[in-house]
Design a protein around this motif. Structure first.
Motif, PDB file in Angstrom:
ATOM      1  N   SER A 125      -9.688  48.854 -72.620  1.00 54.29           N
ATOM      2  CA  SER A 125     -10.588  49.281 -73.702  1.00 54.29           C
ATOM      3  C   SER A 125     -10.518  50.783 -73.921  1.00 54.29           C
ATOM      4  O   SER A 125     -10.404  51.257 -75.055  1.00 54.29           O
ATOM      5  CB  SER A 125     -12.025  48.854 -73.383  1.00 54.29           C
ATOM      6  N   ASN A 126     -10.587  51.558 -72.822  1.00 53.84           N
ATOM      7  CA  ASN A 126     -10.570  53.017 -72.959  1.00 53.84           C
ATOM      8  C   ASN A 126      -9.260  53.515 -73.555  1.00 53.84           C
ATOM      9  O   ASN A 126      -9.248  54.415 -74.398  1.00 53.84           O
ATOM     10  CB  ASN A 126     -10.805  53.679 -71.597  1.00 53.84           C
ATOM     11  N   LYS A 145     -18.724  47.149 -77.826  1.00 54.42           N
ATOM     12  CA  LYS A 145     -19.108  48.206 -78.757  1.00 54.42           C
ATOM     13  C   LYS A 145     -19.251  49.510 -77.983  1.00 54.42           C
ATOM     14  O   LYS A 145     -19.770  49.543 -76.873  1.00 54.42           O
ATOM     15  CB  LYS A 145     -20.432  47.848 -79.438  1.00 54.42           C
ATOM     16  N   TYR A 146     -18.762  50.602 -78.560  1.00 50.81           N
ATOM     17  CA  TYR A 146     -18.806  51.893 -77.885  1.00 50.81           C
ATOM     18  C   TYR A 146     -19.415  52.928 -78.813  1.00 50.81           C
ATOM     19  O   TYR A 146     -19.582  52.691 -80.014  1.00 50.81           O
ATOM     20  CB  TYR A 146     -17.399  52.315 -77.443  1.00 50.81           C
ATOM     21  N   MET A 148     -19.129  55.934 -80.906  1.00 47.27           N
ATOM     22  CA  MET A 148     -18.138  56.764 -81.575  1.00 47.27           C
ATOM     23  C   MET A 148     -18.476  56.804 -83.062  1.00 47.27           C
ATOM     24  O   MET A 148     -18.869  55.802 -83.637  1.00 47.27           O
ATOM     25  CB  MET A 148     -16.735  56.196 -81.387  1.00 47.27           C
ATOM     26  N   TYR A 149     -18.335  57.962 -83.682  1.00 44.13           N
ATOM     27  CA  TYR A 149     -18.668  58.098 -85.098  1.00 44.13           C
ATOM     28  C   TYR A 149     -17.541  58.851 -85.803  1.00 44.13           C
ATOM     29  O   TYR A 149     -17.008  59.818 -85.253  1.00 44.13           O
ATOM     30  CB  TYR A 149     -19.984  58.869 -85.258  1.00 44.13           C
ATOM     31  N   PRO A 150     -17.106  58.494 -86.985  1.00 50.41           N
ATOM     32  CA  PRO A 150     -17.584  57.351 -87.780  1.00 50.41           C
ATOM     33  C   PRO A 150     -16.691  56.118 -87.561  1.00 50.41           C
ATOM     34  O   PRO A 150     -15.515  56.136 -87.909  1.00 50.41           O
ATOM     35  CB  PRO A 150     -17.435  57.861 -89.205  1.00 50.41           C
ATOM     36  N   HIS A 151     -17.229  55.090 -86.981  1.00 53.06           N
ATOM     37  CA  HIS A 151     -16.490  53.844 -86.750  1.00 53.06           C
ATOM     38  C   HIS A 151     -17.264  52.670 -87.338  1.00 53.06           C
ATOM     39  O   HIS A 151     -18.487  52.701 -87.422  1.00 53.06           O
ATOM     40  CB  HIS A 151     -16.282  53.609 -85.244  1.00 53.06           C
ATOM     41  N   SER A 152     -16.514  51.650 -87.707  1.00 50.52           N
ATOM     42  CA  SER A 152     -17.104  50.425 -88.220  1.00 50.52           C
ATOM     43  C   SER A 152     -16.897  49.318 -87.191  1.00 50.52           C
ATOM     44  O   SER A 152     -15.796  49.150 -86.665  1.00 50.52           O
ATOM     45  CB  SER A 152     -16.422  50.042 -89.543  1.00 50.52           C
TER      46      SER A 152
END
Length: 296
Positions: A125-126, A145-146, A148-152
Motif C-alpha cells: 500500500s505504501n 483509505k489514507y 492525502m489531499y487532493p485524492h478521490s
C-alpha cells in the motif's frame, strides 16, 4: 540552430513558385512566410530565390538545397501523418496499481471488459501510494483509505480478515472457550512465528486494536510479496497470519490451513479505489471506472 519549419516553408515556396501560394498551402500569412524564408537565408548566408512580378525563381543554391532536403522532409511528413492517424485509433491507456493478490482474485476477471491499454504495477500500500503521488500510476485499487489531499476515494467493498494457522500448530484448549482470557491469547500469539505481506503489519495492527485495544509488538518472521505465497509456506512451515478471507477460502476448504481461533470476532477492512483529483489522466480514469462499474 535552424528551425525545421524554415526548411518546410522553403520547400513549399520552391514547389509553388510563389510566396502567396505557399502561404495558402501552409495556412500562414505572406509576411510570416517571407519572415521564415529571410531567417533561413540569413542563417545559411545564401540567397535562395529571385522574386519577379509573377513568380519566385530559385537560385542555383536554392536548387541545390531543394534536392538535399526535399526527400527527408517528405519522409518526416509521412511519419507525422501516420502518427496522427494512428493516434486516433490508439486505445486509451491507464496504469493501475494494486497488490498481486488483488489482481489475481479480483482485477484479472474484470480486465476483459476493458477496451483500453493497461499497465499493472504491483506493490504494498505504501509503495503504491507513493507511486500515485509521483504520478507513475493513475489509479490505485484495493487499498485502505489514507490521508492525502487532493485524492478521490471510491469504496469497492468490505473484506473480512481472519487469523489462520498452519495445521500442525497446537492451540491451547482454553482459547477455544468463550469468553476467553485475552491476555492469555495475546501471550500465546506473541510466541508464534508470524508471516506477513508488509513489514508494517497493517492487518496485524488492525487485529490487535480490535481485540487488545493497542498496537502489536510482534515482528514478522518472513515477509512475502503475496498472501498466496504465505499460504503455500504455511503448508510446510508453522506460523500464523491474518489474511483476507477471500484469499484463503479455498485453502481453508481444502484443509491446507485452518482458522486459528474460530470464536474470535472477525475484523473487517474497507478497501477503496483511489486517484488524484487533479490527475492529468482524468478522462482515462473516468473511462476505466465506467467500464468497471465503479461509482464516479
Amino acid at each position: 540552430m535552424i528551425n525545421f519549419e524554415w526548411y518546410r516553408t522553403f520547400k513549399t515556396i520552391y514547389e509553388c513558385d510563389s510566396i502567396s501560394e505557399a502561404s495558402k498551402k501552409l495556412f500562414m500569412t505572406q509576411p510570416g512566410v517571407s519572415k521564415q524564408l529571410s531567417a533561413l537565408e540569413s542563417r545559411i548566408r545564401k540567397k535562395l530565390f529571385v522574386r519577379t512580378a509573377r513568380k519566385t525563381i530559385p537560385t542555383e543554391y536554392g536548387k541545390f538545397l531543394y534536392t538535399q532536403i526535399s526527400a527527408p522532409i517528405i519522409a518526416l511528413e509521412k511519419a507525422e501523418t501516420y502518427f496522427t492517424k494512428n493516434e486516433k485509433k490508439r486505445y486509451p491507456n491507464i496504469v493501475i496499481g494494486c497488490s498481486y493478490d488483488y489482481y489475481r482474485l479480483e482485477l484479472s476477471e474484470m480486465l476483459p471488459k476493458l477496451d483500453m491499454a493497461v499497465t499493472l504495477n504491483f506493490g504494498t500500500s505504501n509503495e503504491l501510494v507513493k507511486s500515485l503521488e509521483n504520478e507513475t500510476i493513475d489509479i490505485l485499487m484495493g487499498i485502505n483509505k489514507y490521508t492525502m489531499y487532493p485524492h478521490s476515494f471510491t469504496k469497492l467493498n468490505t473484506e473480512k480478515l481472519v487469523l489462520v494457522a498452519s495445521n500442525d500448530i497446537i492451540i491451547p484448549n482454553q482459547l477455544f472457550e468463550k469468553p476467553f482470557d485475552t491476555k492469555e491469547l495475546e501471550k500465546w500469539m506473541n510466541y508464534q512465528n508470524w508471516f506477513a505481506f508488509d513489514n508494517e503489519l497493517p492487518f496485524v495492527n488492525m487485529f490487535w486494536r480490535q481485540h487488545f485495544n493497542k498496537r502489536s509488538q510482534i515482528m514478522a518472521k518472513i515477509v512475502f510479496p503475496s498472501f498466496l505465497d504465505i499460504i503455500n509456506t504455511m503448508k510446510i512451515m508453522n506460523g500464523l497470519c491474518i489474511i483476507p478471507l477471500s484469499i484463503c477460502q479455498n485453502a481453508l476448504s481444502n484443509k491446507e490451513i485452518k482458522i486459528a481461533i474460530p470464536n474470535l470476532d472477525i475484523v473487517e477492512n474497507k478497501i477503496y479505489c483511489s486517484n488524484k483529483s487533479n490527475s492529468q489522466n482524468l478522462y482515462e480514469i473516468r473511462l476505466f471506472k465506467e467500464k468497471m462499474n465503479i461509482p464516479l
